[in-house]
Design a protein around this motif. Sequence first.
Motif, PDB file in Angstrom:
ATOM      1  N   ALA A 138       0.763  -1.238  -0.061  1.00 57.61           N
ATOM      2  CA  ALA A 138       0.054  -0.044   0.072  1.00 57.61           C
ATOM      3  C   ALA A 138       0.821   1.354  -0.021  1.00 57.61           C
ATOM      4  N   THR A 139       1.915   1.324   0.818  1.00 58.03           N
ATOM      5  CA  THR A 139       2.978   2.518   0.617  1.00 58.03           C
ATOM      6  C   THR A 139       3.458   2.837  -0.405  1.00 58.03           C
ATOM      7  N   ARG A 140       3.630   1.686  -1.228  1.00 56.58           N
ATOM      8  CA  ARG A 140       4.427   1.594  -2.680  1.00 56.58           C
ATOM      9  C   ARG A 140       3.608   2.081  -3.685  1.00 56.58           C
ATOM     10  N   GLU A 141       2.115   1.633  -3.612  1.00 59.78           N
ATOM     11  CA  GLU A 141       1.147   1.478  -4.569  1.00 59.78           C
ATOM     12  C   GLU A 141       0.140   2.929  -4.439  1.00 59.78           C
ATOM     13  N   THR A 142       0.030   3.291  -3.205  1.00 57.95           N
ATOM     14  CA  THR A 142      -1.055   4.373  -2.993  1.00 57.95           C
ATOM     15  C   THR A 142      -0.644   5.412  -1.979  1.00 57.95           C
ATOM     16  N   GLY A 143       0.643   5.243  -1.589  1.00 52.60           N
ATOM     17  CA  GLY A 143       1.342   6.320  -0.683  1.00 52.60           C
ATOM     18  C   GLY A 143       0.795   6.295   0.690  1.00 52.60           C
ATOM     19  N   ARG A 144      -0.313   5.417   1.178  1.00 56.28           N
ATOM     20  CA  ARG A 144      -0.619   5.411   2.399  1.00 56.28           C
ATOM     21  C   ARG A 144      -0.404   4.021   2.956  1.00 56.28           C
ATOM     22  N   VAL A 274      -7.201  15.956  10.593  1.00 56.26           N
ATOM     23  CA  VAL A 274      -7.545  15.526   9.099  1.00 56.26           C
ATOM     24  C   VAL A 274      -7.007  14.039   9.102  1.00 56.26           C
ATOM     25  N   LEU A 275      -7.632  12.834   8.964  1.00 55.05           N
ATOM     26  CA  LEU A 275      -7.154  11.622   8.823  1.00 55.05           C
ATOM     27  C   LEU A 275      -6.151  11.294   7.862  1.00 55.05           C
ATOM     28  N   SER A 276      -6.187  11.945   6.552  1.00 59.02           N
ATOM     29  CA  SER A 276      -5.197  11.768   5.334  1.00 59.02           C
ATOM     30  C   SER A 276      -3.848  12.435   5.842  1.00 59.02           C
ATOM     31  N   LEU A 282       2.406   9.281   9.171  1.00 64.80           N
ATOM     32  CA  LEU A 282       2.839   7.730   9.395  1.00 64.80           C
ATOM     33  C   LEU A 282       3.754   7.150   8.417  1.00 64.80           C
ATOM     34  N   VAL A 283       3.363   7.417   7.155  1.00 63.75           N
ATOM     35  CA  VAL A 283       4.033   6.860   6.106  1.00 63.75           C
ATOM     36  C   VAL A 283       5.242   7.416   5.988  1.00 63.75           C
ATOM     37  N   ALA A 284       5.444   8.490   6.489  1.00 61.43           N
ATOM     38  CA  ALA A 284       6.903   9.494   6.494  1.00 61.43           C
ATOM     39  C   ALA A 284       7.671   8.765   7.583  1.00 61.43           C
ATOM     40  N   ARG A 285       7.077   8.281   8.583  1.00 62.39           N
ATOM     41  CA  ARG A 285       8.033   7.647   9.630  1.00 62.39           C
ATOM     42  C   ARG A 285       8.302   6.136   9.481  1.00 62.39           C
ATOM     43  N   GLY A 286       8.058   5.774   8.107  1.00 63.87           N
ATOM     44  CA  GLY A 286       8.141   4.354   7.808  1.00 63.87           C
ATOM     45  C   GLY A 286       6.970   3.327   7.988  1.00 63.87           C
ATOM     46  N   ILE A 287       5.845   3.583   8.723  1.00 66.02           N
ATOM     47  CA  ILE A 287       4.819   2.862   9.058  1.00 66.02           C
ATOM     48  C   ILE A 287       3.993   2.292   7.818  1.00 66.02           C
ATOM     49  N   THR A 288       3.765   1.075   7.956  1.00 67.65           N
ATOM     50  CA  THR A 288       3.179   0.366   6.766  1.00 67.65           C
ATOM     51  C   THR A 288       1.829  -0.233   7.149  1.00 67.65           C
ATOM     52  N   ARG A 289       1.574  -0.355   8.288  1.00 65.93           N
ATOM     53  CA  ARG A 289       0.384  -1.094   8.995  1.00 65.93           C
ATOM     54  C   ARG A 289      -0.079  -0.348  10.184  1.00 65.93           C
ATOM     55  N   VAL A 290      -1.501  -0.125  10.171  1.00 70.22           N
ATOM     56  CA  VAL A 290      -2.110   0.739  11.052  1.00 70.22           C
ATOM     57  C   VAL A 290      -3.358  -0.159  11.759  1.00 70.22           C
ATOM     58  N   LEU A 291      -3.462  -0.172  12.858  1.00 69.92           N
ATOM     59  CA  LEU A 291      -4.605  -0.970  13.645  1.00 69.92           C
ATOM     60  C   LEU A 291      -5.396   0.242  14.287  1.00 69.92           C
TER      61      LEU A 291
END
Length: 364
Positions: A138-144, A274-276, A282-291
């Motif tokens: 998701a981080t590579r294909e959608t940026g989130r 704003v959630l986006s 979070l992506v900028a911090r290297g996060i890929t999975r959010v629960l």
Amino acid sequence: MRVALALARRGLGQVAPNPAVGCVLVQYDHEGGRVVGRGWTQPGGRPHAETEAIGRAGKESLGSVAYVTLEPCAHQGHTDPCADALISAGIKRAVVATLDPDERVSGKGILRMKRAGIQVDLGCCNRQARQLNAGFLATRETGRPHVALKVATTFDGKIAAINRHSQWITGPESRAYGHLLRSRFDVILTGSGTVLNDNPMMTCRLPGLEKYSPIRALVLGHRKIPFDSKILSYEHGPPTLVYLGYKHSLAEDNVFLKKVEVCKVRCDTFGYPVLSEILADLVARGITRVLVEAGSRLNTAFLKAEGVDEIHWFRASTILGNDSIPVIGDLGQDNVEKLRRFSVIEQKRMGNDMYELLSKQANG
């Protein structure tokens, strides 16, 4: 390949921003196959699965078949390319589950192995591999990041009684599995309402897995939370990320403890972060999975924003009634042909509860 996928799952929640990869090396002869090396991405993202498997196989990697859950990398990073490591190890065939969409790889690892004379077969267990690495992809294909809701409800979809009492709706088996889920995500995110009502720690407290608790993130809207809230005062692990709107009135130096990092983002028209922008940070911090383990308002906000990729739904065999708190609020849905649709990927009984894993269906 199923063994490689099982090995890869060991890295979930521990390897971001890298993917969780599994690799199995097998030697075949007239009597069948024999596993000579196994590897998976190690905590922190290195060493990679392929080099781990090669190291365990030693000389027996020569002439073996490599089963890898993601295309071996082909770029020089902190470690040498895994495609080169497999070539140097002398494997004769590589079975790869799915391509790596990272622009530094994206077919280059496959091409490099083919040019070295290695037979490459692509696509074995592709769906399972993509589901396992949904965060990285998701981080590579959608940026989130990949976002999952975790909810525990009564049979009629309620999360609390009218007085907000909610502990406990589901049984001990469901709650234990919920803690296991936490260990497989990079971040667990909640809202101020959940903190005020339940005062949760938001950690993994299964014996032996305490160190695998995810980073905690808190979204603050208009409501203030006590200074001694457990989510702020936990003494182990990385700082809690607290997301505020730019206009939030709380003073950073008075409210948050030393284990907290304040993150200010833009507010929506109702004054909520704003959630986006939270997901982008979070992506900028290297996060890929959010629960997301939250209440009705935040669950609804993520669904309205089309920000939910999967739902982990624990459903008890009890009923609270229409005067109780629903798991999801108003979505403004007036057309059943445009419903948000999810597919049931997994379903199993946990004690007297039912667990379902739901995956968002693609549009159209």
